[in-house]
Scaffold this active site. Structure first.
Site, short mmCIF file in Angstrom:
data_model
loop_
_atom_site.label_atom_id
_atom_site.label_comp_id
_atom_site.label_asym_id
_atom_site.label_seq_id
_atom_site.Cartn_x
_atom_site.Cartn_y
_atom_site.Cartn_z
N THR A 167 0.89 -1.22 -0.13
CA THR A 167 0.04 0.07 0.05
C THR A 167 0.99 1.17 0.15
O THR A 167 0.51 2.27 -0.89
CB THR A 167 -0.77 0.11 1.23
OG1 THR A 167 -1.80 -1.23 1.20
CG2 THR A 167 -1.86 1.27 1.32
N HIS A 176 -6.90 0.62 -0.86
CA HIS A 176 -6.03 -0.44 -1.52
C HIS A 176 -7.28 -1.91 -1.49
O HIS A 176 -7.26 -2.37 -0.43
CB HIS A 176 -4.91 -0.50 -1.00
CG HIS A 176 -3.96 -1.36 -1.78
ND1 HIS A 176 -2.61 -1.61 -1.28
CD2 HIS A 176 -4.00 -1.96 -2.83
CE1 HIS A 176 -2.16 -2.32 -2.17
NE2 HIS A 176 -2.99 -2.70 -3.04
N GLU A 189 1.08 9.39 -5.99
CA GLU A 189 1.71 10.68 -6.08
C GLU A 189 2.69 11.07 -7.35
O GLU A 189 2.44 12.21 -7.89
CB GLU A 189 2.38 10.79 -4.75
CG GLU A 189 1.77 10.96 -3.66
CD GLU A 189 2.64 11.45 -2.57
OE1 GLU A 189 3.00 12.80 -2.36
OE2 GLU A 189 3.21 10.82 -1.39
#
Length: 141
Positions: A42, A76, A50
């Protein structure tokens, strides 16, 4: 910024997962992490989301500018194995001066593996580095 992304602008970024991006590699110092299955972590998925937003913003930045993550809220929802390719699609959904919001979705070849929101702020690196210098000075006092 040269120009701002527009609400609705879409960008896609792909990355092939390696063993180095699995849960056991996230914090190899932690027995709890090293005991977990070797699937895409994750923490690395968040970083990939990002990264996709950073790349989407890059053509809009002036020399000496960059962007910093300021908020993220993602789920996730499915595992991804090393060797699979994760494709992240980011859609600009908010522009508020230097602060931009993105809807993020990550998929591998089989499933949607994650989705949510990510916000970034455009900064001048010289100003940001000046703040870091002040913090370093405060630590050494």
């Amino acid at each position: 910024m040269k120009s701002s992304p527009q609400v609705g602008d879409l960008f896609t970024f792909a990355f092939t997962v390696t063993d180095a991006k699995t849960v056991p590699a996230l914090y190899p110092e932690s027995r709890s992490f090293t005991a977990m299955p070797g699937v895409f972590a994750t923490g690395y998925m968040v970083g990939l989301m990002e990264w996709a937003c950073i790349e989407a913003l890059a053509p809009h930045l002036d020399e000496g500018e960059g962007s910093l993550g300021i908020a993220i809220a993602v789920d996730h929802t499915a595992p991804t194995l090393p060797g699979q390719t994760v494709t992240v699609t980011v859609t600009c959904d908010r522009v508020d001066g230097p602060r931009l919001g993105w809807s993020v979705v990550a998929r591998d070849e089989i499933d949607q593996i994650g989705a949510g929101r990510h916000d970034r702020a455009v900064v001048a690196w010289d100003r940001f580095n000046g703040r870091l210098a002040q913090k370093r000075a405060a630590l050494s006092s």
